[in-house]
Design a protein around this motif. Sequence first.
Motif, mmCIF file in Angstrom:
data_model
loop_
_atom_site.group_PDB
_atom_site.id
_atom_site.type_symbol
_atom_site.label_atom_id
_atom_site.label_comp_id
_atom_site.label_asym_id
_atom_site.label_seq_id
_atom_site.Cartn_x
_atom_site.Cartn_y
_atom_site.Cartn_z
ATOM 1 N N GLU A 208 -8.986 -1.685 6.008
ATOM 2 C CA GLU A 208 -7.541 -1.793 5.778
ATOM 3 C C GLU A 208 -6.748 -0.967 6.787
ATOM 4 O O GLU A 208 -5.530 -0.852 6.681
ATOM 5 N N ASP A 233 -12.807 0.386 -1.153
ATOM 6 C CA ASP A 233 -13.042 0.245 -2.588
ATOM 7 C C ASP A 233 -11.925 -0.592 -3.206
ATOM 8 O O ASP A 233 -11.050 -1.089 -2.495
ATOM 9 N N SER A 234 -11.939 -0.699 -4.528
ATOM 10 C CA SER A 234 -10.979 -1.598 -5.177
ATOM 11 C C SER A 234 -9.540 -1.107 -4.995
ATOM 12 O O SER A 234 -8.602 -1.884 -5.129
ATOM 13 N N ALA A 235 -9.370 0.175 -4.671
ATOM 14 C CA ALA A 235 -8.016 0.693 -4.449
ATOM 15 C C ALA A 235 -7.626 0.638 -2.966
ATOM 16 O O ALA A 235 -6.589 1.166 -2.570
ATOM 17 N N GLY A 236 -8.459 0.024 -2.149
ATOM 18 C CA GLY A 236 -8.104 -0.128 -0.736
ATOM 19 C C GLY A 236 -8.432 1.083 0.111
ATOM 20 O O GLY A 236 -8.005 1.177 1.263
ATOM 21 N N ARG A 237 -9.235 2.019 -0.468
ATOM 22 C CA ARG A 237 -9.579 3.242 0.273
ATOM 23 C C ARG A 237 -10.953 3.108 0.897
ATOM 24 O O ARG A 237 -11.856 2.507 0.309
ATOM 25 N N ASP A 239 -14.554 3.209 1.767
ATOM 26 C CA ASP A 239 -15.665 3.419 0.851
ATOM 27 C C ASP A 239 -16.669 4.373 1.489
ATOM 28 O O ASP A 239 -17.292 4.054 2.503
ATOM 29 N N VAL A 418 -1.234 -5.795 -7.275
ATOM 30 C CA VAL A 418 -2.607 -5.835 -6.767
ATOM 31 C C VAL A 418 -2.925 -4.650 -5.861
ATOM 32 O O VAL A 418 -4.045 -4.543 -5.379
ATOM 33 N N ASN A 419 -1.965 -3.781 -5.614
ATOM 34 C CA ASN A 419 -2.312 -2.568 -4.856
ATOM 35 C C ASN A 419 -2.073 -1.357 -5.740
ATOM 36 O O ASN A 419 -1.360 -1.427 -6.747
ATOM 37 N N ASP A 420 -2.670 -0.249 -5.342
ATOM 38 C CA ASP A 420 -2.700 0.916 -6.204
ATOM 39 C C ASP A 420 -2.303 2.117 -5.351
ATOM 40 O O ASP A 420 -3.125 2.656 -4.616
ATOM 41 N N ASN A 466 -8.131 -6.796 0.114
ATOM 42 C CA ASN A 466 -9.523 -7.093 -0.247
ATOM 43 C C ASN A 466 -9.710 -8.600 -0.358
ATOM 44 O O ASN A 466 -10.372 -9.080 -1.270
ATOM 45 N N ARG A 468 -7.576 -10.749 -1.257
ATOM 46 C CA ARG A 468 -6.742 -11.379 -2.293
ATOM 47 C C ARG A 468 -5.325 -11.597 -1.767
ATOM 48 O O ARG A 468 -4.636 -10.634 -1.396
#
Length: 513
Positions: A208, A233-237, A239, A418-420, A466, A468
């Motif tokens: 990202e 990861d799922s939060a866009g950070r 991994d 969808v983002n955190d 991710n 999406r």
Amino acid sequence: MRGIAVQSGGMEESAAGPSAGLAGPGPLDVGAEAGAGLITEAVRLVVEHAKTVADGPVAPAEPGTDRIRDWLAAHDFAGPRPAGELLQEVTAALRRWGVHTTHPRYLGLFVPTPTWWGVAGELLAAGVNPQLAAYEHAPAAVEIERHVLRFLAARLGLPPAADGSFTTGGAEANLTAVVVALTRRFPAYPDDGLAALPGPPVLYASAESHLAWLKIAHTTGLGRRAVRLVPVDSAGRLDLVRLRELHDDDVAAGRVPFLLAGTAGTTAGGAVDPLPELARLAATWGLHFHVDAAWAGAVALSDRLRPLLDGVEHADSVTVDAHKWLSAPMGAGVFLTRHPDALADSFRVSTSYMPPDSDTTPDPYSTSVQWSRRFTGLKVFLALAAAGRDAFARQVERDTQLGTLLARRLTEDGWQRVNDTPLPVVCVADPQAEAGGPQHSAEWHAAVAAHVVRSGRAWVSRTRLNGRPAIRRCLTSHRTGPDDIEAVVAALSHARTATPYAAVQRDRAAPLP
Ligand SMILES: *Cc1c(COP(=O)(O)O)cnc(C)c1O
């Protein structure tokens, strides 16, 4: 008349002597009075634009390329034209055929409305035009920039010895980071280049991260394959598990990792990579640790939001764009490093024609990719000095609150976030569109974003997080307020109603099995 004088003067000396035809002003010297008139007119146009931009559409209905070219074809530069009229013509063209980044409902890329201090700084820098290559030429300008760089470095928690340079933007700042990292890591690199490295060099940034990394790898001769875009990861950070795997594979294969870049505020979703962990890994592996805080670095000015950047103080170098959330007019990037010697070593050069270095401050041309350079730091200095840090702190806090408000209002309206991130980037998707499958979701979200832009009511972009598809908005203009938030929510709602769910319709049309 002056044109004729130049022609008759010619190159050879006439009987009237070497200065014949040279008396009086040169052909480009229209005098200070005419200059003042022109600048006054430019100021009038800029102020009028600022006052009225919110009344019109954020974006033009069409790009207008053919008409722009027709208009330009009339300007063949064959002879003079009244400059005041030209200014009006050009301003009208810019207003008609462009996206209005100073519009309060431009929630697009990180292009804040520039502050008036910044705009005034641009004018001063252009008019006085100091040469920022050599210290000896512009001690005041160089020291003003250094003062601002040190202030930003201190807010980020870098040591007092930290130094840096103003750049054209974040891409050049990240390029500088790569050159400094190569210079620090490989003693042979400065003179013998990449060929002298013990193996293929590798750098890490998240999937990202800003893809300027690919251009930089291409430009520096590393090659695009040298960039490892580590999955998030799922939060866009970034991994950390995947990072370790990639690093171990690279080392086992004889490649030589040299740079780990953490992104503090990803462009698409505003994710902040785990900076403290990245700092630790970089130290363990002997990598240069760079933090790309191009837009979110501005939160360093707020005591309340500064913790979002925790870990940045361990960085070997940092990118912050003043022309993003610090609301300077473009272009104003900042590169900072705790290794001023490595920076000086990266761009060292000495020439017979440049004035000698000062004893206390290096010449900017020897700490930057650029040579002759505009006085970029002035607009940042003026804004900070006039408004004070606290005003910047309150602005980024306010934008952040507006972002939270926008996210809440969109969720109430049936969108799914969808983002955190606590930062003011809000990406949403429509669950019903997603139910139609990835292809339909991508097309539908693109169509809704395009509908909003075409309506002129707001500017939003589409993105993927991710993989999406989503619609993205970010809040960075000091002209944006709660009413604009409501207007953007309404524009999206309208666009959604106007955009059919194709998959759903297809299902309805298809005969039941
Ligand atoms: C915008 C951005 C860049 C590139 O900066 P420019 O000023 O456009 O050159 C780099 N990194 C991040 C995270 C960005 O948001």
